[in-house]
Motif scaffolding. Structure first.
Motif, PDB file in Angstrom:
ATOM      1  N   VAL A 107       0.801  -1.228   0.000  1.00  0.00           N
ATOM      2  CA  VAL A 107       0.000   0.000   0.000  1.00  0.00           C
ATOM      3  C   VAL A 107       0.825   1.266   0.000  1.00  0.00           C
ATOM      4  O   VAL A 107       0.350   2.327  -0.393  1.00  0.00           O
ATOM      5  CB  VAL A 107      -0.984   0.044   1.200  1.00  0.00           C
ATOM      6  N   ALA A 108       2.071   1.203   0.454  1.00  0.00           N
ATOM      7  CA  ALA A 108       2.872   2.433   0.514  1.00  0.00           C
ATOM      8  C   ALA A 108       4.331   2.048   0.722  1.00  0.00           C
ATOM      9  O   ALA A 108       4.651   0.879   0.932  1.00  0.00           O
ATOM     10  CB  ALA A 108       2.406   3.324   1.659  1.00  0.00           C
ATOM     11  N   ARG A 109       5.191   3.068   0.674  1.00  0.00           N
ATOM     12  CA  ARG A 109       6.576   2.872   1.054  1.00  0.00           C
ATOM     13  C   ARG A 109       6.926   3.855   2.155  1.00  0.00           C
ATOM     14  O   ARG A 109       6.281   4.892   2.305  1.00  0.00           O
ATOM     15  CB  ARG A 109       7.496   3.072  -0.161  1.00  0.00           C
ATOM     16  N   ILE A 135      -1.801   9.201   1.908  1.00  0.00           N
ATOM     17  CA  ILE A 135      -0.495   8.550   2.027  1.00  0.00           C
ATOM     18  C   ILE A 135       0.615   9.560   1.790  1.00  0.00           C
ATOM     19  O   ILE A 135       1.645   9.563   2.468  1.00  0.00           O
ATOM     20  CB  ILE A 135      -0.387   7.377   1.031  1.00  0.00           C
ATOM     21  N   GLY A 136       0.390  10.445   0.809  1.00  0.00           N
ATOM     22  CA  GLY A 136       1.453  11.355   0.423  1.00  0.00           C
ATOM     23  C   GLY A 136       1.846  12.352   1.494  1.00  0.00           C
ATOM     24  O   GLY A 136       2.886  12.993   1.391  1.00  0.00           O
ATOM     25  N   THR A 137       1.043  12.493   2.565  1.00  0.00           N
ATOM     26  CA  THR A 137       1.386  13.475   3.587  1.00  0.00           C
ATOM     27  C   THR A 137       2.671  13.121   4.323  1.00  0.00           C
ATOM     28  O   THR A 137       3.503  13.969   4.593  1.00  0.00           O
ATOM     29  CB  THR A 137       0.262  13.611   4.624  1.00  0.00           C
ATOM     30  N   GLU A 138       2.830  11.873   4.725  1.00  0.00           N
ATOM     31  CA  GLU A 138       4.016  11.512   5.497  1.00  0.00           C
ATOM     32  C   GLU A 138       4.717  10.280   4.974  1.00  0.00           C
ATOM     33  O   GLU A 138       5.745   9.893   5.506  1.00  0.00           O
ATOM     34  CB  GLU A 138       3.614  11.223   6.957  1.00  0.00           C
ATOM     35  N   VAL A 176       5.340   7.454   1.351  1.00  0.00           N
ATOM     36  CA  VAL A 176       5.599   7.485  -0.092  1.00  0.00           C
ATOM     37  C   VAL A 176       4.515   6.699  -0.810  1.00  0.00           C
ATOM     38  O   VAL A 176       4.441   5.482  -0.645  1.00  0.00           O
ATOM     39  CB  VAL A 176       6.977   6.860  -0.398  1.00  0.00           C
ATOM     40  N   PRO A 177       3.648   7.358  -1.595  1.00  0.00           N
ATOM     41  CA  PRO A 177       2.612   6.603  -2.301  1.00  0.00           C
ATOM     42  C   PRO A 177       3.248   5.786  -3.419  1.00  0.00           C
ATOM     43  O   PRO A 177       4.373   6.038  -3.845  1.00  0.00           O
ATOM     44  CB  PRO A 177       1.686   7.684  -2.875  1.00  0.00           C
ATOM     45  N   ASN A 201      13.361  13.002   0.152  1.00  0.00           N
ATOM     46  CA  ASN A 201      14.405  12.066  -0.275  1.00  0.00           C
ATOM     47  C   ASN A 201      13.888  10.646  -0.362  1.00  0.00           C
ATOM     48  O   ASN A 201      14.339   9.854  -1.183  1.00  0.00           O
ATOM     49  CB  ASN A 201      15.595  12.133   0.684  1.00  0.00           C
ATOM     50  N   ALA A 202      12.925  10.349   0.490  1.00  0.00           N
ATOM     51  CA  ALA A 202      12.351   9.002   0.409  1.00  0.00           C
ATOM     52  C   ALA A 202      11.547   8.862  -0.871  1.00  0.00           C
ATOM     53  O   ALA A 202      11.604   7.853  -1.558  1.00  0.00           O
ATOM     54  CB  ALA A 202      11.466   8.745   1.634  1.00  0.00           C
ATOM     55  N   LYS A 203      10.788   9.904  -1.195  1.00  0.00           N
ATOM     56  CA  LYS A 203       9.962   9.834  -2.409  1.00  0.00           C
ATOM     57  C   LYS A 203      10.830   9.750  -3.650  1.00  0.00           C
ATOM     58  O   LYS A 203      10.506   9.050  -4.609  1.00  0.00           O
ATOM     59  CB  LYS A 203       9.045  11.060  -2.507  1.00  0.00           C
ATOM     60  N   SER A 204      11.941  10.493  -3.621  1.00  0.00           N
ATOM     61  CA  SER A 204      12.765  10.474  -4.823  1.00  0.00           C
ATOM     62  C   SER A 204      13.623   9.230  -4.905  1.00  0.00           C
ATOM     63  O   SER A 204      14.248   8.965  -5.913  1.00  0.00           O
ATOM     64  CB  SER A 204      13.660  11.715  -4.854  1.00  0.00           C
ATOM     65  N   GLY A 205      13.669   8.471  -3.836  1.00  0.00           N
ATOM     66  CA  GLY A 205      14.461   7.248  -3.856  1.00  0.00           C
ATOM     67  C   GLY A 205      15.915   7.467  -3.506  1.00  0.00           C
ATOM     68  O   GLY A 205      16.694   6.514  -3.463  1.00  0.00           O
TER      69      GLY A 205
END
Lengths: 322, 270, 309
Positions: B101-103, B262-265, B267-268, B221-225
């Motif tokens: 569901v998320a990362r 999900i995108g608030t805190e 990673v979707p 940074n988590a979202k961008s990997g």
């Protein structure tokens, strides 16, 4: 005789009784330690009460008592503890309501009937075992039992799953178990202290045992029963382990189903004790201020209950002339 | 006698009211969940949003305890959905379906009085493995005492992720203090200048997040990997999801509202 | 017939807990109680054991926890017995009336305070004090390769637990001292013995069954105290090592009851939950044994002194 002679005689009598005692060093140390122990206990009690008062006054906003807690990471913005207070009340009332009839009935049976002997002794031992069992053990026993399918109407059952095993009614039932020995003990004491001639008089007047119990003995032992009930309530209010395991630890009430009243009982929530625990550094710990405030409220409730016991017991001493 | 009567009467009334009231109205399905303390805040927010958007179509009950407990509970049929913050393991019971569901990112945290500028894998293994026991031996540390390590209890998915991502085959120091939720680790680290630990990204307020290999542990940074310490969040069911659980999981994985929550805190996925 | 229901309930509880606990005992035999390895690691492995019931891992050696339990419970009870006897003597004989009027409500207050409040004060006041001001950095470093010393430790656990159980004992012992016939102690005083000696040799001796009863009650209470100890005495299953000298008191210690509370989330996971129920079974047996021991001790002593009920 003049006052002086009386005083002299008194003085000599006093010295005679006290004797030419000698106090060795060991004895003096002993007395010193006794003083230390006594005063020390006073100081500790004063310290705890005083510290909680200071912190409570420092951190308690009256608004907190009346607002519901909101979940959130930073507890300082998340409301008060109305729901935990209500939770404490519900659990206490439930537990007492279940324990009082059973406890009084058991005590009456044990003192007035008490045959067959073997059964009476077994019941006494059972009550003692319950009294001695740690509340954490009772809690996990409760979880074990109420997660079975037959008890599904006591708590929420997830879709495709077994009953949750955690709810107010379950916690209340187990709280009844910890209050029970206190109620049984106090009631028995009260019944024992009623002299035999009262019972004999009642039988002489033609009443049978059951109505004697109902009309004469129980009203007479009201104070003892009252003491036991309030003692039990005190114990329930202060217990954390059972609530911790059996109440689902949700901050607010989460009622289940549509029946008003019963849905709250079947749902989960929290009480003051778990609220204090969760807000202390041992729990999720964001806010010791909330923990102090809630602990202060909890302590006040307990003190009020204690004061109630004092009121009840003070009057009972004059009942039968003792 | 008088004292017991009102209580007994109340109880009887309540009981009979509950039996007589219409039971059809309480047919709302209940979804019970247990498991990861990392996934729990996300699950709670998603549940609230879902209830609002579908018009109170289900009841949710959330317990925690750690990913392994969630997996074990759902496998034994004790809850409807298990929450897991670690990937499926070979030792997991059979018949489970993991829905991603998320990362999320796992951050290494220290106290705000001990702002360590950066740490690499070797450093983490030295500290958490017990090789280095004093802050004086850690470059960039402003503290001087022994290192106090806070780890998670065995049932934690975050602990699994930490072990897998950062420690590899190195074991964690046996004298470390175990806490059984993210919140407790956060509380411990934020109040103790000598402390160090690891938490999910959501639980880092009040602590200093140590940049890993020079990359700060932030949501961006988590979202961008770029941040090297990411792991997956799963909702686990026994067999394919059915009924209300299926509706909810479908909502989480498909709807835009869920994605924005999900995108608030976290990673979707899309 | 309600009482019979109660009996059935208690019977159920015992049977249930033991049936859940049995596999843990069966798989370990007597080694269950012995030393060997780190309890936390063993718990972790039990937790992670594969899912088929045939390959469940039950290995555990609970000695560190037993040792911690004995230390904390024993330490607190011994300390509390001394303090209670002294306090009771103080109340009965030496306290001036105004002090007595303050002391008795004070003791009742201490008995009524919930354990979570003791835990809160312990955790927010005593533990940081011990951690930051009493334990020196040198002491922390001396054991840093084995265990880390926060403030949560054996000594804090013992001290707070003592404060918790003393009020119970004081009440019982005071009652007993009061019921010693005055002629006994007055006889001693008439023989020239001073007040302290009279009370100690005559009164305390006469009250021995009550002291034993109080100690047994306090031990049962101490054994079952889970919440406060889990907050205050540390959360590693570490066996404090007396060879460490003073640091021994600063080492964390976790009792059986506190371990159950700390791991309560895992109750429904098969081999792990059964291990926890095994701990509960040990607690059950101990409290039943204590009840019996208290009764037996009172029976034995009542020949020599006043009957205590």
């Amino acid at each position: 005789m003049s006052a002086q002679t009386l005083a002299d005689r008194g003085q000599r009598l006093y010295t005679a009784i006290r004797g030419n005692e000698s106090w060795s060093i060991g004895d003096r140390i002993g007395v010193g330690l006794a003083w230390l122990a006594g005063i020390g206990l006073c100081l500790i009690a004063a310290g705890i009460l005083g510290y909680m008062l200071v912190r409570g006054v420092q951190y308690l906003n009256v608004s907190e008592v009346f607002s519901s807690p909101q979940p959130g990471l930073d507890q300082s913005e998340t409301g008060g503890f109305l729901d935990p207070i209500q939770g404490t009340l519900i659990v206490t009332i439930l537990g007492t309501a279940i324990a009082a009839p059973i406890g009084v009935a058991t005590a009456v049976w044990l003192t007035e009937y008490g045959k067959p002997r073997g059964l009476a002794r077994a019941v006494e031992s059972a009550v003692e075992i319950v009294a001695g069992t740690p509340s954490i053990v009772l809690a996990i026993f409760g979880l074990l039992v109420f997660q079975q399918g037959i008890f599904s109407w006591f708590s929420v059952t997830g879709e495709g799953a077994t009953p949750l095993g955690r709810s107010f009614i379950i916690a209340g039932s187990l709280m009844a178990l910890i209050a029970l020995p206190l109620i049984v003990g106090s009631t028995r004491e009260a019944l024992y202290s009623i002299p035999r001639h009262v019972r004999e008089a009642s039988y002489a007047l033609g009443k049978d045992r059951a109505s004697t119990i109902r009309r004469v003995l129980l009203p007479a032992s009201r104070r003892g029963i009252g003491t036991g009930v309030v003692l039990g309530m005190g114990r329930i209010v202060g217990d954390t382990a059972i609530v911790f395991i059996l109440l689902g630890a949700t901050l607010q009430f989460e009622p289940e189903g549509a029946v008003p009243g019963w849905d709250v009982l079947k749902g989960t929530g929290s009480t003051l004790t778990t609220y204090v625990y969760q807000n202390s550094p041992a729990g999720e710990g964001g806010s010791p201020e909330k923990a102090y405030a809630a602990a202060f409220v909890l302590l006040m409730i307990v003190l009020v209950l204690n004061f109630g016991i004092n009121l009840i017991t003070r009057e009972r001493q004059s009942m039968w002339g003792r | 006698m008088k004292r017991k009567l009102p209580i007994a009467a109340l109880a009887t009334i309540a009981l009979s009211a509950s039996l007589l009231a219409p039971t059809a109205a309480s047919a709302k399905p209940s979804i019970t969940m247990s498991g990861s303390t990392s996934v729990a805040p996300l699950a709670e927010l998603l549940a609230k949003k879902y209830i609002a958007s579908c018009g109170h179509c289900a009841n949710f009950k959330l317990l925690q305890g750690g990913s392994d407990i969630g997996v074990a509970d759902v496998a034994a049929g004790r809850v409807t959905i298990g929450m897991s913050s670690r990937d499926p393991k070979p030792s997991d019971p059979g018949g489970l379906v993991f829905y991603k569901v998320a990362r999320d990112a796992v951050c290494i945290v220290s106290n705000n009085a001990n702002k360590i500028p950066s740490i690499d894998t070797a450093g983490i293994q030295a500290i958490f493995g017990g090789g280095v026991r004093s802050w004086t031996q850690v470059p960039g540390s402003t503290q001087k005492g022994p290192i106090e390590i806070f780890v998670r209890s065995p049932g934690s998915g975050t602990q699994d992720a930490f072990q897998r991502i950062f420690m590899g085959s190195q074991k964690v120091f046996g004298g470390a203090e175990e806490k059984n939720s993210n919140g407790r680790v956060q509380a411990a680290v934020s109040s103790n200048p000598l402390a160090v630990g690891y938490v999910s990204l959501y639980f880092t307020s009040g602590t200093h997040t140590i940049p890993y290999k020079g990359v700060p542990c932030t949501l961006r940074n988590a979202k961008s990997g770029q941040y090297g310490g990411s792991r997956n969040f799963y909702m686990v069911t026994r067999g394919a999801a059915k009924g209300a659980a299926k509706q909810w999981i479908k909502w989480i994985t498909r709807s835009g509202a869920a994605r924005s929550v999900i995108g608030t805190e976290w990673v979707p996925l899309r | 017939m309600l009482s019979a229901g109660l009996l059935v309930l208690i019977g159920f509880m015992i049977v249930f807990v033991f049936s859940k606990a049995w596999p843990s005992f069966a798989n370990n035999g007597l080694a269950w109680f012995g030393p060997g390895g780190d309890v936390d690691t063993q718990l972790a492995e039990i937790f992670n054991s594969p899912a088929e019931s045939k390959s469940y891992n039950y290995t555990i050696h609970v000695w560190p926890m037993l040792w911690s339990t004995m230390l904390i419970t024993g330490g607190a009870v011994i300390l509390a017995t001394f303090i209670s006897v002294l306090s009771a003597m103080f109340i009965v004989e030496f306290a001036p009336a105004p002090v007595r009027a303050v002391l008795q409500p004070a003791i009742r207050l201490l008995a009524a305070v919930p354990s979570v409040i003791y835990g809160l004060i312990g955790l927010l006041v005593i533990v940081p004090f011990v951690g930051n001001h009493v334990i020196t950095t040198h002491q922390k470093e001396s054991v840093q390769y084995v265990i880390q010393l926060g403030g949560s430790s054996l000594i804090v656990g013992i001290v707070v637990l003592t404060v918790m159980i003393t009020p119970i004992m004081v009440a019982i012992i005071t009652d007993a001292l009061h019921s010693v016939p005055r002629t006994w102690t007055e006889g001693a005083k008439a023989l020239g013995v001073n007040r302290w000696r009279a009370l100690r040799t005559v009164g305390v001796r006469a009250a021995r069954p009550a002291i034993v009863a109080a100690a047994v009650l306090a031990t049962a209470r101490a054994l079952g105290e889970a919440i406060m100890l889990s907050m205050v005495a540390g959360s590693s299953a570490f066996a404090p090592n007396p060879l460490d000298g003073l640091v021994f008191f600063y080492e964390p210690a976790r009792t059986i009851a506190a371990t159950i509370v700390d791991n309560a989330d895992g109750l429904s996971v098969k081999p792990f939950g059964q291990t926890l129920y095994a701990f509960a079974a040990v607690l059950l047996i101990s409290s039943a044994f204590l009840s019996f021991a208290g009764w037996a001790a009172r029976q034995a002593m009542s020949k020599y002194t006043l009957g205590a009920r």
